[in-house]
Write an enzyme that holds these catalytic residues in place. Structure first.
Site, mmCIF file in Angstrom:
data_model
loop_
_atom_site.group_PDB
_atom_site.id
_atom_site.type_symbol
_atom_site.label_atom_id
_atom_site.label_comp_id
_atom_site.label_asym_id
_atom_site.label_seq_id
_atom_site.Cartn_x
_atom_site.Cartn_y
_atom_site.Cartn_z
ATOM 1 N N THR A 129 0.893 -1.167 0.114
ATOM 2 C CA THR A 129 0.126 -0.093 0.093
ATOM 3 C C THR A 129 0.765 1.248 -0.114
ATOM 4 O O THR A 129 0.335 2.295 -0.199
ATOM 5 C CB THR A 129 -0.998 0.038 1.219
ATOM 6 N N ASP B 134 8.454 -7.706 4.148
ATOM 7 C CA ASP B 134 7.395 -7.845 4.732
ATOM 8 C C ASP B 134 7.189 -8.387 6.147
ATOM 9 O O ASP B 134 8.126 -9.117 6.619
ATOM 10 C CB ASP B 134 6.538 -9.059 3.936
ATOM 11 N N SER C 188 -5.726 2.362 16.924
ATOM 12 C CA SER C 188 -6.678 2.845 16.024
ATOM 13 C C SER C 188 -7.940 3.147 16.854
ATOM 14 O O SER C 188 -8.170 2.759 18.007
ATOM 15 C CB SER C 188 -7.246 1.735 15.023
ATOM 16 N N SER C 189 -8.706 4.280 16.434
ATOM 17 C CA SER C 189 -9.883 4.830 17.147
ATOM 18 C C SER C 189 -11.150 3.674 17.147
ATOM 19 O O SER C 189 -11.797 3.593 17.710
ATOM 20 C CB SER C 189 -10.346 6.116 16.623
ATOM 21 N N TYR D 218 -10.977 -5.606 11.358
ATOM 22 C CA TYR D 218 -9.769 -4.629 11.227
ATOM 23 C C TYR D 218 -9.655 -4.159 12.838
ATOM 24 O O TYR D 218 -8.571 -4.110 13.712
ATOM 25 C CB TYR D 218 -10.004 -3.452 10.533
ATOM 26 N N VAL E 108 -11.495 9.107 3.013
ATOM 27 C CA VAL E 108 -12.618 10.109 2.642
ATOM 28 C C VAL E 108 -12.097 11.408 2.005
ATOM 29 O O VAL E 108 -12.709 11.693 0.974
ATOM 30 C CB VAL E 108 -13.633 10.160 3.679
#
Length: 322
Positions: free
Chosen positions: A36, A57, A121-122, A145, A189
């Site tokens: 990514t 990796d 993460s939130s 996730y 987004v």
């Protein structure tokens, strides 16, 4: 000068961290498999003698051990992000985000690194409806996730207690800014909306647009990583912190801000209409962080609110993504 390993260093957040710490005169090693991330994110760093790239990796323990050897600190950013991606392919998300994370923790332990700072993460807050989100109060995860990122926190806690490794988790809240990829099915987004608006296409909002997020500019995230890595406060380690602004913006208002900023470059953008689609599975309705813990223990002070961040980001998008 510190020796810093940044996993996922060719990605959006990782490349900004690499650039920042190289600029500070530190030795930076970037580990990335480019699933990514992109070479063009770090091409400008490759000629710097203090920068080293390892293409590999985190699912390979040998690669992790090699990368961690001789490092003072690890800033672990490598992961497969995106709630929808994890719903479509939970096995790969788990392999990377849990298996790869564990590999890096083991490598950090065996290399005797001073501290392991990782991207949490939130999404860990799950179905908890309390606002603002306080680190010690979470709900049940709503996606594969979210599960993987919560497991990261559990592993970090166990390694701190069992092996004496100093760890700090940073729960990122909707990070945006320069070099964030606008392409692909799992694009974030803000860059996705920006590209659509620049192409005079109608952005698609999932749901009514009343869902809200604590959108966090990349410079705030860099500051948190630096503070987490450098703190000498013994009470500040072996825990997790919200990495956010402490304010929330609805998707409808976000689009208005984007159109307002982009209209300075192209007045036609102001007239573009919005399309509303169905809500996404696994989405949290509202997200707002308490940043009091980070302020108190790390001395964190956000440099950019949503408006300042969008102004800088939109200028970068316009100059680089057209």
């Amino acid at each position: 000068m510190k020796k810093i390993l940044i996993t996922g260093g060719a990605g959006f957040i990782g490349s900004n961290l690499c650039e920042y710490f190289i600029g500070k005169g530190h030795h930076v090693t970037c580990l990335d498999n480019f699933s990514t991330g992109f070479h063009h994110n770090i091409d400008h760093l490759k000629s710097n003698p203090n920068f080293k790239l390892i293409e590999g990796d985190i699912r390979d323990i040998g690669t992790c051990n090699m990368a961690a050897e001789g490092q003072d600190y690890i800033l672990h950013q490598a992961a497969l992000g995106s709630v929808p991606r994890s719903i479509n392919d939970p096995i790969t998300s788990n392999d990377v985000n849990v298996g790869g994370f564990l590999n890096m923790l083991v490598a950090a332990r065996d290399a005797n690194v001073k501290r392991f700072v990782y991207a949490a993460s939130s999404s860990t807050y799950g179905d908890s409806e309390s606002l603002p989100k306080v680190e010690e109060v979470i709900g049940k995860p709503l996606s594969p996730y979210a599960i993987t990122k919560y497991v990261n926190e559990l592993y970090a806690d166990v390694f701190s207690k069992t092996y004496g490794i100093e760890t700090i988790g940073l729960r990122y809240f909707n990070v945006f800014g320069r070099r964030q990829n606008p392409e692909g099915a799992y694009a974030a987004v803000i860059p996705k909306f920006v590209i659509q608006l620049m192409n005079h296409e109608s952005p698609v909002i999932n749901g009514t647009g009343d869902y809200s997020r604590d959108f966090t500019y990349i410079d705030n995230v860099i500051q948190m990583n630096e503070r987490a890595m450098s703190t000498k406060n013994p009470e500040a380690v072996n825990t997790v912190y919200n990495t956010a602004v402490g304010d929330r913006t609805t998707l409808n208002l976000l689009l208005e801000y984007l159109k307002e900023n982009l209209s300075a470059f192209d007045s036609k953008i102001k007239e573009i209409h919005t399309i509303h689609g169905p809500n996404r599975i696994g989405d949290i309705p509202h997200s707002l962080a308490s940043i009091e813990k980070a302020k108190e223990l790390l001395g964190y002070k956000p440099s950019h609110d949503i408006k300042a961040g969008l102004k800088d980001a939109v200028t970068w998008y316009w100059e680089n993504l057209r």
